[in-house]
Design a protein around this motif. Structure first.
Motif, PDB file in Angstrom:
ATOM      1  N   ARG A 182     -15.937  78.667  57.537  1.00  0.00           N
ATOM      2  CA  ARG A 182     -15.684  78.733  56.102  1.00  0.00           C
ATOM      3  C   ARG A 182     -15.985  77.355  55.511  1.00  0.00           C
ATOM      4  O   ARG A 182     -16.178  76.396  56.273  1.00  0.00           O
ATOM      5  N   PRO A 183     -16.001  77.222  54.187  1.00  0.00           N
ATOM      6  CA  PRO A 183     -16.296  75.900  53.613  1.00  0.00           C
ATOM      7  C   PRO A 183     -15.380  74.790  54.115  1.00  0.00           C
ATOM      8  O   PRO A 183     -15.803  73.638  54.219  1.00  0.00           O
ATOM      9  N   ARG A 184     -14.118  75.110  54.452  1.00  0.00           N
ATOM     10  CA  ARG A 184     -13.189  74.085  54.899  1.00  0.00           C
ATOM     11  C   ARG A 184     -12.667  74.319  56.313  1.00  0.00           C
ATOM     12  O   ARG A 184     -11.663  73.726  56.708  1.00  0.00           O
ATOM     13  N   LEU A 185     -13.339  75.152  57.064  1.00  0.00           N
ATOM     14  CA  LEU A 185     -12.890  75.465  58.422  1.00  0.00           C
ATOM     15  C   LEU A 185     -14.090  75.502  59.360  1.00  0.00           C
ATOM     16  O   LEU A 185     -15.065  76.211  59.093  1.00  0.00           O
ATOM     17  N   SER A 186     -14.027  74.721  60.459  1.00  0.00           N
ATOM     18  CA  SER A 186     -15.180  74.594  61.356  1.00  0.00           C
ATOM     19  C   SER A 186     -14.747  74.582  62.813  1.00  0.00           C
ATOM     20  O   SER A 186     -13.646  74.135  63.155  1.00  0.00           O
ATOM     21  N   LEU A 187     -15.630  75.078  63.647  1.00  0.00           N
ATOM     22  CA  LEU A 187     -15.511  74.909  65.099  1.00  0.00           C
ATOM     23  C   LEU A 187     -16.395  73.721  65.498  1.00  0.00           C
ATOM     24  O   LEU A 187     -17.482  73.539  64.942  1.00  0.00           O
ATOM     25  N   PHE A 188     -15.943  72.930  66.478  1.00  0.00           N
ATOM     26  CA  PHE A 188     -16.749  71.779  66.890  1.00  0.00           C
ATOM     27  C   PHE A 188     -16.653  71.566  68.392  1.00  0.00           C
ATOM     28  O   PHE A 188     -15.691  71.978  69.047  1.00  0.00           O
ATOM     29  N   ALA A 189     -17.670  70.926  68.936  1.00  0.00           N
ATOM     30  CA  ALA A 189     -17.690  70.501  70.339  1.00  0.00           C
ATOM     31  C   ALA A 189     -18.468  69.188  70.412  1.00  0.00           C
ATOM     32  O   ALA A 189     -19.558  69.083  69.852  1.00  0.00           O
ATOM     33  N   ASP A 190     -17.883  68.207  71.082  1.00  0.00           N
ATOM     34  CA  ASP A 190     -18.499  66.886  71.206  1.00  0.00           C
ATOM     35  C   ASP A 190     -18.586  66.484  72.677  1.00  0.00           C
ATOM     36  O   ASP A 190     -17.672  66.765  73.460  1.00  0.00           O
ATOM     37  N   ALA A 191     -19.661  65.827  73.017  1.00  0.00           N
ATOM     38  CA  ALA A 191     -19.817  65.258  74.366  1.00  0.00           C
ATOM     39  C   ALA A 191     -20.335  63.833  74.211  1.00  0.00           C
ATOM     40  O   ALA A 191     -21.392  63.616  73.606  1.00  0.00           O
ATOM     41  N   THR A 192     -19.598  62.874  74.719  1.00  0.00           N
ATOM     42  CA  THR A 192     -20.004  61.470  74.648  1.00  0.00           C
ATOM     43  C   THR A 192     -20.385  60.968  76.038  1.00  0.00           C
ATOM     44  O   THR A 192     -19.803  61.386  77.036  1.00  0.00           O
ATOM     45  N   ASN A 193     -21.384  60.087  76.058  1.00  0.00           N
ATOM     46  CA  ASN A 193     -21.874  59.492  77.306  1.00  0.00           C
ATOM     47  C   ASN A 193     -22.292  60.583  78.295  1.00  0.00           C
ATOM     48  O   ASN A 193     -21.862  60.601  79.450  1.00  0.00           O
ATOM     49  N   ILE A 194     -23.160  61.477  77.843  1.00  0.00           N
ATOM     50  CA  ILE A 194     -23.470  62.674  78.634  1.00  0.00           C
ATOM     51  C   ILE A 194     -24.239  62.355  79.923  1.00  0.00           C
ATOM     52  O   ILE A 194     -24.296  63.192  80.823  1.00  0.00           O
ATOM     53  N   PHE A 195     -24.838  61.172  80.024  1.00  0.00           N
ATOM     54  CA  PHE A 195     -25.532  60.799  81.256  1.00  0.00           C
ATOM     55  C   PHE A 195     -24.719  59.798  82.088  1.00  0.00           C
ATOM     56  O   PHE A 195     -25.246  59.154  82.993  1.00  0.00           O
ATOM     57  N   ASN A 196     -23.430  59.670  81.752  1.00  0.00           N
ATOM     58  CA  ASN A 196     -22.501  58.845  82.523  1.00  0.00           C
ATOM     59  C   ASN A 196     -23.011  57.410  82.697  1.00  0.00           C
ATOM     60  O   ASN A 196     -23.066  56.874  83.804  1.00  0.00           O
ATOM     61  N   ALA A 197     -23.410  56.794  81.586  1.00  0.00           N
ATOM     62  CA  ALA A 197     -23.817  55.383  81.635  1.00  0.00           C
ATOM     63  C   ALA A 197     -22.616  54.522  82.018  1.00  0.00           C
ATOM     64  O   ALA A 197     -21.481  54.819  81.643  1.00  0.00           O
ATOM     65  N   TYR A 198     -22.857  53.475  82.777  1.00  0.00           N
ATOM     66  CA  TYR A 198     -21.778  52.619  83.264  1.00  0.00           C
ATOM     67  C   TYR A 198     -21.910  51.204  82.707  1.00  0.00           C
ATOM     68  O   TYR A 198     -22.954  50.810  82.202  1.00  0.00           O
ATOM     69  N   ASP A 199     -20.820  50.473  82.787  1.00  0.00           N
ATOM     70  CA  ASP A 199     -20.758  49.104  82.273  1.00  0.00           C
ATOM     71  C   ASP A 199     -20.593  48.146  83.440  1.00  0.00           C
ATOM     72  O   ASP A 199     -19.720  48.339  84.289  1.00  0.00           O
ATOM     73  N   THR A 200     -21.441  47.120  83.491  1.00  0.00           N
ATOM     74  CA  THR A 200     -21.393  46.133  84.572  1.00  0.00           C
ATOM     75  C   THR A 200     -21.260  44.731  83.992  1.00  0.00           C
ATOM     76  O   THR A 200     -21.962  44.382  83.038  1.00  0.00           O
ATOM     77  N   GLN A 201     -20.360  43.942  84.552  1.00  0.00           N
ATOM     78  CA  GLN A 201     -20.272  42.515  84.253  1.00  0.00           C
ATOM     79  C   GLN A 201     -20.745  41.732  85.471  1.00  0.00           C
ATOM     80  O   GLN A 201     -20.523  42.149  86.600  1.00  0.00           O
ATOM     81  N   TYR A 202     -21.418  40.610  85.210  1.00  0.00           N
ATOM     82  CA  TYR A 202     -21.918  39.798  86.315  1.00  0.00           C
ATOM     83  C   TYR A 202     -21.757  38.314  85.987  1.00  0.00           C
ATOM     84  O   TYR A 202     -21.602  37.929  84.824  1.00  0.00           O
ATOM     85  N   ILE A 203     -21.791  37.500  87.011  1.00  0.00           N
ATOM     86  CA  ILE A 203     -21.644  36.054  86.873  1.00  0.00           C
ATOM     87  C   ILE A 203     -22.988  35.381  87.123  1.00  0.00           C
ATOM     88  O   ILE A 203     -23.546  35.498  88.219  1.00  0.00           O
ATOM     89  N   GLY A 204     -23.503  34.702  86.136  1.00  0.00           N
ATOM     90  CA  GLY A 204     -24.721  33.916  86.298  1.00  0.00           C
ATOM     91  C   GLY A 204     -25.983  34.743  86.375  1.00  0.00           C
ATOM     92  O   GLY A 204     -26.872  34.631  85.540  1.00  0.00           O
ATOM     93  N   ARG A 205     -26.081  35.606  87.383  1.00  0.00           N
ATOM     94  CA  ARG A 205     -27.272  36.408  87.614  1.00  0.00           C
ATOM     95  C   ARG A 205     -26.896  37.873  87.750  1.00  0.00           C
ATOM     96  O   ARG A 205     -25.808  38.216  88.192  1.00  0.00           O
TER      97      ARG A 205
END
Length: 227
Positions: A182-205
């Motif tokens: 309806r104009p003010r009623l919605s169904l929704f589905a969200d997927a974030t980071n769908i390829f499972n990207a990862y975060d890496t920290q490193y020192i110097g190199r």
């Protein structure tokens, strides 16, 4: 990790200029430039605690890594930001429901830390970042997919380049779909980071990682409305 009660406030002079062009159909294109001249800028500092009774901890914690905040001398940040978004209403048939959008930010940084030596890496500033996406809006559906990119950047400073900590480059993809019941009623589905990207920290190199975090894919679905 320790707070720094002697941390001074940082002051900044900011200069901004921008130009925008609005399309006849829904959309705009813009470019902006900016500059920040920062005095006593604050940054995350990483040091290894030394030995002896004058190490700041009464001789304790020798060899521990100390993370804290400190003041630098000055920093200058020059940047350019590009932005584009448009609904492709001029296309024929089903294609006029598509839209595209994207932005890209470029920074050039320089400044001093504890000495007068000028360095090009200022902790906490991402030199390259951006987003690009595609949308489809028609027949009650709103479908979007987007790619976000964050380039590598310095997380914490050390006078020894081999002990400086960086966040590695990271890209992630998100997807969402919404259907208006309806104009003010919605169904929704969200997927974030769908390829499972990862975060890496490193020192110097890059080949000296300190840790890697896998965030996984996050999915939500539900019913939304406004009254």
């Amino acid at each position: 990790t320790q707070n720094n009660p002697s941390l001074r406030p940082q002051f900044s002079k900011n200069y901004d200029i921008s130009a925008e062009y609005y399309f006849q159909s829904v959309g705009l294109m813009s470019v902006s430039g900016f500059r920040k001249d920062i005095k006593d800028f604050s940054f995350t500092k990483r040091d290894v605690i030394g030995s002896g009774s004058n190490n700041g901890f009464d001789g304790q914690y020798e060899g521990f890594v100390l993370n804290t905040r400190a003041n630098g001398g000055w920093a200058r940040i020059n940047g350019v930001d590009f932005n584009y978004s448009q609904q492709l209403t001029f296309l024929p048939g089903m294609f006029n429901a598509f839209g595209v959008y994207g932005n890209w930010t470029i920074l050039d940084t320089e400044g001093t830390y504890a000495t007068t030596i000028v360095t090009k890496d200022i902790a906490g500033f991402v030199k390259r970042s951006g987003n690009v996406g595609l949308s489809y809006i028609k027949h009650g559906f709103t479908i979007r997919t987007s790619l976000s990119y964050v380039g590598h950047y310095m997380v914490s400073f050390n006078a020894d380049p081999a002990r400086q900590v960086f966040d590695a480059t990271r890209s992630s993809v998100d997807f969402s779909v919404k259907y208006a019941l309806r104009p003010r009623l919605s169904l929704f589905a969200d997927a974030t980071n769908i390829f499972n990207a990862y975060d890496t920290q490193y020192i110097g190199r890059r080949y000296r990682p300190t840790f890697t975090q896998f965030y996984g894919v996050h999915m939500t679905a539900g019913l939304s409305g406004s009254f």
